[in-house]
Structure formats: structure tokens, C-alpha cells
Design a protein around this motif. Structure first.
Motif, PDB file in Angstrom:
ATOM      1  N   ALA A  64       0.828  -1.208   0.000  1.00 35.36           N
ATOM      2  CA  ALA A  64       0.000   0.000   0.000  1.00 35.36           C
ATOM      3  C   ALA A  64       0.861   1.256   0.000  1.00 35.36           C
ATOM      4  O   ALA A  64       0.506   2.265  -0.624  1.00 35.36           O
ATOM      5  N   ALA A  65       2.002   1.201   0.685  1.00 35.73           N
ATOM      6  CA  ALA A  65       2.885   2.365   0.722  1.00 35.73           C
ATOM      7  C   ALA A  65       3.447   2.677  -0.656  1.00 35.73           C
ATOM      8  O   ALA A  65       3.717   3.840  -0.983  1.00 35.73           O
ATOM      9  N   VAL A  66       3.616   1.649  -1.478  1.00 36.42           N
ATOM     10  CA  VAL A  66       4.150   1.847  -2.825  1.00 36.42           C
ATOM     11  C   VAL A  66       3.046   2.203  -3.811  1.00 36.42           C
ATOM     12  O   VAL A  66       3.193   3.111  -4.636  1.00 36.42           O
ATOM     13  N   VAL A  67       1.920   1.497  -3.727  1.00 36.23           N
ATOM     14  CA  VAL A  67       0.871   1.668  -4.729  1.00 36.23           C
ATOM     15  C   VAL A  67       0.270   3.065  -4.677  1.00 36.23           C
ATOM     16  O   VAL A  67      -0.276   3.561  -5.674  1.00 36.23           O
ATOM     17  N   GLY A  68       0.392   3.719  -3.544  1.00 34.27           N
ATOM     18  CA  GLY A  68      -0.102   5.088  -3.458  1.00 34.27           C
ATOM     19  C   GLY A  68       0.638   6.044  -4.374  1.00 34.27           C
ATOM     20  O   GLY A  68       0.139   7.137  -4.672  1.00 34.27           O
ATOM     21  N   ARG A  69       1.820   5.620  -4.834  1.00 28.20           N
ATOM     22  CA  ARG A  69       2.599   6.456  -5.749  1.00 28.20           C
ATOM     23  C   ARG A  69       2.444   6.017  -7.204  1.00 28.20           C
ATOM     24  O   ARG A  69       3.195   6.459  -8.069  1.00 28.20           O
ATOM     25  N   CYS A  70       1.480   5.142  -7.466  1.00 29.12           N
ATOM     26  CA  CYS A  70       1.313   4.592  -8.814  1.00 29.12           C
ATOM     27  C   CYS A  70       0.168   5.242  -9.582  1.00 29.12           C
ATOM     28  O   CYS A  70      -0.309   4.689 -10.572  1.00 29.12           O
ATOM     29  N   GLY A  71      -0.287   6.378  -9.120  1.00 35.24           N
ATOM     30  CA  GLY A  71      -1.377   7.050  -9.828  1.00 35.24           C
ATOM     31  C   GLY A  71      -0.951   7.704 -11.121  1.00 35.24           C
ATOM     32  O   GLY A  71      -1.788   8.088 -11.942  1.00 35.24           O
ATOM     33  N   LEU A  72       0.379   7.842 -11.323  1.00 37.04           N
ATOM     34  CA  LEU A  72       0.937   8.480 -12.521  1.00 37.04           C
ATOM     35  C   LEU A  72       0.384   9.888 -12.714  1.00 37.04           C
ATOM     36  O   LEU A  72       0.267  10.377 -13.844  1.00 37.04           O
ATOM     37  N   GLU A  73       0.025  10.516 -11.604  1.00 38.06           N
ATOM     38  CA  GLU A  73      -0.506  11.885 -11.606  1.00 38.06           C
ATOM     39  C   GLU A  73      -1.740  12.028 -12.488  1.00 38.06           C
ATOM     40  O   GLU A  73      -2.089  13.129 -12.917  1.00 38.06           O
ATOM     41  N   GLY A  74      -2.376  10.902 -12.780  1.00 43.01           N
ATOM     42  CA  GLY A  74      -3.604  10.952 -13.569  1.00 43.01           C
ATOM     43  C   GLY A  74      -3.405  11.314 -15.017  1.00 43.01           C
ATOM     44  O   GLY A  74      -4.370  11.596 -15.735  1.00 43.01           O
ATOM     45  N   GLY A  75      -2.157  11.289 -15.495  1.00 43.75           N
ATOM     46  CA  GLY A  75      -1.906  11.665 -16.885  1.00 43.75           C
ATOM     47  C   GLY A  75      -2.181  10.556 -17.873  1.00 43.75           C
ATOM     48  O   GLY A  75      -2.457  10.805 -19.046  1.00 43.75           O
ATOM     49  N   THR A  76      -2.120   9.299 -17.409  1.00 38.20           N
ATOM     50  CA  THR A  76      -2.350   8.157 -18.282  1.00 38.20           C
ATOM     51  C   THR A  76      -2.743   6.964 -17.427  1.00 38.20           C
ATOM     52  O   THR A  76      -2.489   6.943 -16.213  1.00 38.20           O
ATOM     53  N   SER A  77      -3.364   5.985 -18.043  1.00 39.89           N
ATOM     54  CA  SER A  77      -3.747   4.779 -17.311  1.00 39.89           C
ATOM     55  C   SER A  77      -2.516   3.935 -17.014  1.00 39.89           C
ATOM     56  O   SER A  77      -1.554   3.912 -17.784  1.00 39.89           O
ATOM     57  N   VAL A  78      -2.570   3.222 -15.904  1.00 43.45           N
ATOM     58  CA  VAL A  78      -1.418   2.419 -15.511  1.00 43.45           C
ATOM     59  C   VAL A  78      -1.297   1.163 -16.373  1.00 43.45           C
ATOM     60  O   VAL A  78      -0.197   0.642 -16.572  1.00 43.45           O
ATOM     61  N   VAL A  79      -2.419   0.666 -16.894  1.00 41.78           N
ATOM     62  CA  VAL A  79      -2.400  -0.463 -17.831  1.00 41.78           C
ATOM     63  C   VAL A  79      -3.297  -0.130 -19.008  1.00 41.78           C
ATOM     64  O   VAL A  79      -4.197   0.707 -18.908  1.00 41.78           O
ATOM     65  N   ASP A  80      -3.049  -0.806 -20.135  1.00 39.79           N
ATOM     66  CA  ASP A  80      -3.901  -0.579 -21.297  1.00 39.79           C
ATOM     67  C   ASP A  80      -5.073  -1.555 -21.287  1.00 39.79           C
ATOM     68  O   ASP A  80      -5.263  -2.323 -20.338  1.00 39.79           O
ATOM     69  N   SER A  81      -5.855  -1.538 -22.345  1.00 42.63           N
ATOM     70  CA  SER A  81      -7.057  -2.378 -22.402  1.00 42.63           C
ATOM     71  C   SER A  81      -6.729  -3.863 -22.445  1.00 42.63           C
ATOM     72  O   SER A  81      -7.591  -4.699 -22.190  1.00 42.63           O
ATOM     73  N   LYS A  82      -5.490  -4.212 -22.764  1.00 44.62           N
ATOM     74  CA  LYS A  82      -5.062  -5.607 -22.805  1.00 44.62           C
ATOM     75  C   LYS A  82      -4.414  -6.048 -21.497  1.00 44.62           C
ATOM     76  O   LYS A  82      -3.942  -7.176 -21.390  1.00 44.62           O
ATOM     77  N   GLY A  83      -4.377  -5.156 -20.504  1.00 41.31           N
ATOM     78  CA  GLY A  83      -3.786  -5.515 -19.223  1.00 41.31           C
ATOM     79  C   GLY A  83      -2.284  -5.356 -19.162  1.00 41.31           C
ATOM     80  O   GLY A  83      -1.647  -5.827 -18.222  1.00 41.31           O
ATOM     81  N   ARG A  84      -1.696  -4.670 -20.143  1.00 40.22           N
ATOM     82  CA  ARG A  84      -0.249  -4.477 -20.171  1.00 40.22           C
ATOM     83  C   ARG A  84       0.113  -3.173 -19.463  1.00 40.22           C
ATOM     84  O   ARG A  84      -0.529  -2.150 -19.673  1.00 40.22           O
ATOM     85  N   PHE A  85       1.150  -3.225 -18.645  1.00 35.42           N
ATOM     86  CA  PHE A  85       1.564  -2.030 -17.919  1.00 35.42           C
ATOM     87  C   PHE A  85       2.109  -0.980 -18.881  1.00 35.42           C
ATOM     88  O   PHE A  85       2.858  -1.287 -19.810  1.00 35.42           O
ATOM     89  N   SER A  86       1.727   0.250 -18.596  1.00 37.20           N
ATOM     90  CA  SER A  86       2.187   1.378 -19.395  1.00 37.20           C
ATOM     91  C   SER A  86       3.682   1.613 -19.179  1.00 37.20           C
ATOM     92  O   SER A  86       4.195   1.401 -18.075  1.00 37.20           O
ATOM     93  N   PRO A  87       4.397   2.052 -20.208  1.00 42.81           N
ATOM     94  CA  PRO A  87       5.808   2.409 -20.003  1.00 42.81           C
ATOM     95  C   PRO A  87       5.989   3.459 -18.911  1.00 42.81           C
ATOM     96  O   PRO A  87       7.006   3.463 -18.216  1.00 42.81           O
ATOM     97  N   ALA A  88       5.002   4.327 -18.730  1.00 44.52           N
ATOM     98  CA  ALA A  88       5.096   5.345 -17.682  1.00 44.52           C
ATOM     99  C   ALA A  88       5.013   4.732 -16.289  1.00 44.52           C
ATOM    100  O   ALA A  88       5.370   5.378 -15.298  1.00 44.52           O
ATOM    101  N   ALA A  89       4.543   3.483 -16.206  1.00 46.29           N
ATOM    102  CA  ALA A  89       4.391   2.813 -14.909  1.00 46.29           C
ATOM    103  C   ALA A  89       5.597   1.947 -14.565  1.00 46.29           C
ATOM    104  O   ALA A  89       5.525   1.123 -13.652  1.00 46.29           O
ATOM    105  N   ARG A  90       6.693   2.143 -15.276  1.00 44.19           N
ATOM    106  CA  ARG A  90       7.869   1.291 -15.063  1.00 44.19           C
ATOM    107  C   ARG A  90       8.351   1.350 -13.607  1.00 44.19           C
ATOM    108  O   ARG A  90       8.588   0.320 -12.975  1.00 44.19           O
ATOM    109  N   ALA A  91       8.502   2.556 -13.061  1.00 40.18           N
ATOM    110  CA  ALA A  91       8.996   2.685 -11.682  1.00 40.18           C
ATOM    111  C   ALA A  91       8.013   2.071 -10.692  1.00 40.18           C
ATOM    112  O   ALA A  91       8.417   1.421  -9.717  1.00 40.18           O
ATOM    113  N   CYS A  92       6.734   2.268 -10.935  1.00 43.43           N
ATOM    114  CA  CYS A  92       5.699   1.684 -10.079  1.00 43.43           C
ATOM    115  C   CYS A  92       5.789   0.165 -10.106  1.00 43.43           C
ATOM    116  O   CYS A  92       5.778  -0.494  -9.060  1.00 43.43           O
ATOM    117  N   TYR A  93       5.882  -0.404 -11.288  1.00 45.64           N
ATOM    118  CA  TYR A  93       5.946  -1.859 -11.436  1.00 45.64           C
ATOM    119  C   TYR A  93       7.165  -2.416 -10.706  1.00 45.64           C
ATOM    120  O   TYR A  93       7.068  -3.416  -9.982  1.00 45.64           O
TER     121      TYR A  93
END
Length: 229
Positions: free
Chosen positions: A112-141
Motif C-alpha cells: 500500500a505504501a508503494v501503490v499510493g505512488r502509482c497514480g501516474l498523476e492521472g496523466g495516463t492509465s497504468v495499464v492498457d485495455s489488454k492488461g499491459r503495464f504502461s511504459p510510464a508505470a515502469r517505476a511503479c511496477y
């Protein structure tokens, strides 16, 4: 003779009259290639996060838009909803199916302490429609993966020992025990207690008994008196 042989070979190699044309229509050669957009085996997904596999951030996302609190909340909620399953599975797999509710709670807190920083500032979704993590979510992942790997290590080397330490009321039990034992940083008093009361459960992570500092025995009160004659 040679001329007849050459003529025979030419006749054999010639196409028979009225041969069927190719079954591939000419326009097929110019058709665009078919693209399979489903996730490849290397795409970063929840499954690769669960398994701790190396992966590729291959999701194709639209250009980042203006920050949106709704998108940010959705990103966090999506990953937060997976925390219980991921933590429970990480602990259970490392312990051959044996649960450890206390360590699962530790995992969920760290997650929970980490996932709170995975919002990506709301600029893009963390995963796409196929369930693949966004390149912007690399640090979160990577951060989430580190949490799960650390918990798996704790489950493998410290869980059984810390369960015994808690039952035996050794000092330093609880959440601190998992981190201290897995890093071999337990305090001398805790080590002495584990060696005495949980030796079998903790033997893999304990130093030799002779090297563990022991608390000095409490000195009893010495009463001196003079003998009366």
C-alpha cells in the motif's frame, strides 16, 4: 542422340498447356499484414508481476493528457484491489502452500505504501485495455515487484522462525522479526531467545550458539551477616 536427350528434358520441364493459375489472387500481395495486438509472453502484466518474471513494457498508450484525479484514483484502485491476492500468493508459494496471515498483513502494508505512488498523476492509465503495464508505470511496477520479492524472501527464510518467536514471546517478534531475521540483523537478546526456544525453526538463520551473546545472569542478593558468639 544428344539432341534428342536435350529435347526430352525440355519437354519434361515445360508447363503443361492449360495449367491452373495460382490460387493466390494478385491483390493479396498488396494486402496489409495482420497484426496480433494481444499481449505477448514478454509483456509486463499482473501475471508477470505475480511470477517475478522479467518483462517488456510494450503497452501502446495514447499521449498523456492533462492530469485527472479520476484517472489517478482509478490507477491506484486497480493495483490496490490486487494487493490481497498478490500478497497471499507470494507468501503461500514461498511456504509450499502454508499461510502466514501476519506476513500477509506486512506485505499489504508495504504494498500500500508503494501503490499510493502509482497514480501516474492521472496523466495516463497504468495499464492498457489488454492488461499491459504502461511504459510510464515502469517505476511503479519495479517498486511493487521489489515488495513481493522481499516478502517471498521473508516467507522463505524467516516466517517459520518468527511464528515460533511470537509464540515463545521472544523480544523483537512481530513485523520487525521478519525483516531482522531475513537480513540476519536480529538483536542479541532476540537471537539468544530464538536459539533457546526456537532452535529447530530458526537454525537456518541463526549463527552458531557459541557466538550468540548471552545476557549476564542476574546476580542474586547476597546477604552477609556476622555470626554471634
Amino acid at each position: 542422340m544428344k539432341a534428342m536427350l536435350l529435347l526430352s528434358l525440355m519437354l519434361l520441364g515445360a508447363a503443361p498447356p492449360g495449367a491452373a493459375p495460382s490460387s493466390l489472387p494478385p491483390e493479396a500481395l498488396g494486402a496489409p499484414p495482420l497484426v496480433d495486438v494481444s499481449p505477448t509472453a514478454w509483456a509486463c502484466t499482473i501475471d508477470t508481476l505475480r511470477a517475478g518474471k522479467e518483462c517488456v513494457f510494450e503497452a501502446e498508450m495514447p499521449p498523456a493528457g492533462a492530469p485527472s484525479s479520476d484517472v489517478e484514483k482509478a490507477n491506484v484502485k486497480l493495483l490496490q484491489d490486487a494487493s490481497r491476492a498478490l500478497c497471499t500468493e507470494a507468501v503461500s508459494n514461498a511456504r509450499d502452500g502454508q499461510p502466514d496471515p501476519k506476513l500477509v498483513t506486512v506485505c499489504e502494508r508495504k504494498y500500500a505504501a508503494v501503490v499510493g505512488r502509482c497514480g501516474l498523476e492521472g496523466g495516463t492509465s497504468v495499464v492498457d485495455s489488454k492488461g499491459r503495464f504502461s511504459p510510464a508505470a515502469r517505476a511503479c511496477y519495479r517498486a511493487l515487484s521489489t515488495v513481493l520479492q522481499d516478502v517471498q524472501l521473508m516467507a522463505t527464510v524467516a516466517s517459520t522462525c518468527c511464528e515460533c518467536a511470537a509464540r515463545s514471546q521472544c523480544p523483537g517478534n512481530g513485523e520487525a522479526c521478519y525483516a531482522d531475521v531475513s537480513r540476519q540483523q536480529a538483536a542479541p537478546a532476540a537471537l539468544a531467545c530464538m536459539d533457546e526456544r526456537c532452535h529447530d525453526a530458526c537454525s537456518m538463520m541463526l549463527p552458531s550458539s557459541a557466538s550468540i551473546p548471552r545476557p549476564a545472569p542476574a546476580r542474586g542478593s547476597q546477604r552477609t551477616g556476622s555470626a554471634s558468639l
